[in-house]
Design a protein around this motif. Sequence first.
Motif, PDB file in Angstrom:
ATOM      1  N   GLY A  48       0.827  -1.196   0.000  1.00 44.79           N
ATOM      2  CA  GLY A  48       0.000   0.000   0.000  1.00 44.79           C
ATOM      3  C   GLY A  48       0.865   1.250   0.000  1.00 44.79           C
ATOM      4  N   ASN A  49       0.241   2.409  -0.147  1.00 46.65           N
ATOM      5  CA  ASN A  49       0.972   3.678  -0.179  1.00 46.65           C
ATOM      6  C   ASN A  49       1.800   3.883   1.089  1.00 46.65           C
ATOM      7  N   GLU A  70       7.093  -8.359  -1.589  1.00 52.79           N
ATOM      8  CA  GLU A  70       6.132  -7.963  -0.569  1.00 52.79           C
ATOM      9  C   GLU A  70       6.213  -8.851   0.667  1.00 52.79           C
ATOM     10  N   PHE A  71       6.355 -10.164   0.450  1.00 56.43           N
ATOM     11  CA  PHE A  71       6.393 -11.092   1.585  1.00 56.43           C
ATOM     12  C   PHE A  71       7.528 -10.749   2.543  1.00 56.43           C
ATOM     13  N   PHE A  72       8.725 -10.508   2.011  1.00 53.78           N
ATOM     14  CA  PHE A  72       9.875 -10.246   2.875  1.00 53.78           C
ATOM     15  C   PHE A  72       9.805  -8.865   3.516  1.00 53.78           C
ATOM     16  N   LEU A  73       9.248  -7.891   2.806  1.00 52.25           N
ATOM     17  CA  LEU A  73       9.088  -6.579   3.412  1.00 52.25           C
ATOM     18  C   LEU A  73       8.077  -6.627   4.549  1.00 52.25           C
ATOM     19  N   ILE A 105       3.097  -3.853   6.924  1.00 49.10           N
ATOM     20  CA  ILE A 105       4.233  -3.279   7.647  1.00 49.10           C
ATOM     21  C   ILE A 105       3.990  -1.785   7.872  1.00 49.10           C
ATOM     22  N   LEU A 106       3.638  -1.471   9.105  1.00 44.76           N
ATOM     23  CA  LEU A 106       3.332  -0.112   9.530  1.00 44.76           C
ATOM     24  C   LEU A 106       4.043   0.140  10.854  1.00 44.76           C
ATOM     25  N   PRO A 107       4.160   1.386  11.308  1.00 43.95           N
ATOM     26  CA  PRO A 107       4.795   1.640  12.605  1.00 43.95           C
ATOM     27  C   PRO A 107       4.065   0.958  13.764  1.00 43.95           C
ATOM     28  N   ASP A 108       2.789   0.650  13.558  1.00 42.78           N
ATOM     29  CA  ASP A 108       2.024  -0.034  14.603  1.00 42.78           C
ATOM     30  C   ASP A 108       2.561  -1.441  14.862  1.00 42.78           C
TER      31      ASP A 108
END
Length: 177
Positions: free
Chosen positions: A31-32, A71-74, A123-126
């Motif tokens: 996502g963005n 995407e999977f590894f990120l 993957i977000l800061p949360d």
Amino acid sequence: MPEKRYNWILAGLLLASFAIRAFIAAYIELGNDEVYYWTYALYPDWSHFDHPPMVGWFIRIFSFNLLFQEEFFLRLASILAGTLNTYLVYRIGREMFSRRAGLISAFLYTSSLYGFVVAGTFILPDTPQILFWLLALLFFVKAFKFQENRVSAYWMIAAGILTGCALLSKYTSAFLL
């Protein structure tokens, strides 16, 4: 219910949730926001415009220093942290009440959209914030449950360090203090 049965149910929940998260992470494009946080991994710094650096560090570590950029590894950090978070919710419920309460808590956490998908897959800061928040919370519970009238200094110090890690994930972790 026997202890082994609780362990098997919890293990099944953890494996199923991990597999579903891994499938979602592998087949949905970034996502963005995720692309924006990927730049935190590309250009590490102690602080970015609006967030601390932990999400970038997580991406960099779990993508093997950006060697794998699919995407999977990120998102691998989110998948693993989301699964560990389910276990931590179980442990907190078990420490405070009982194994049954811990298992119910783990199922409720896993069934929440925020816990399972938003912070547990993307993957977000949360993602690191919740991991360190729950670890700190578990250690605070252990510190105050150590003995009737004593607080364990070791558990408190560990909880303080984990709270610092949560602050390196997202500034709203200050509420944990």
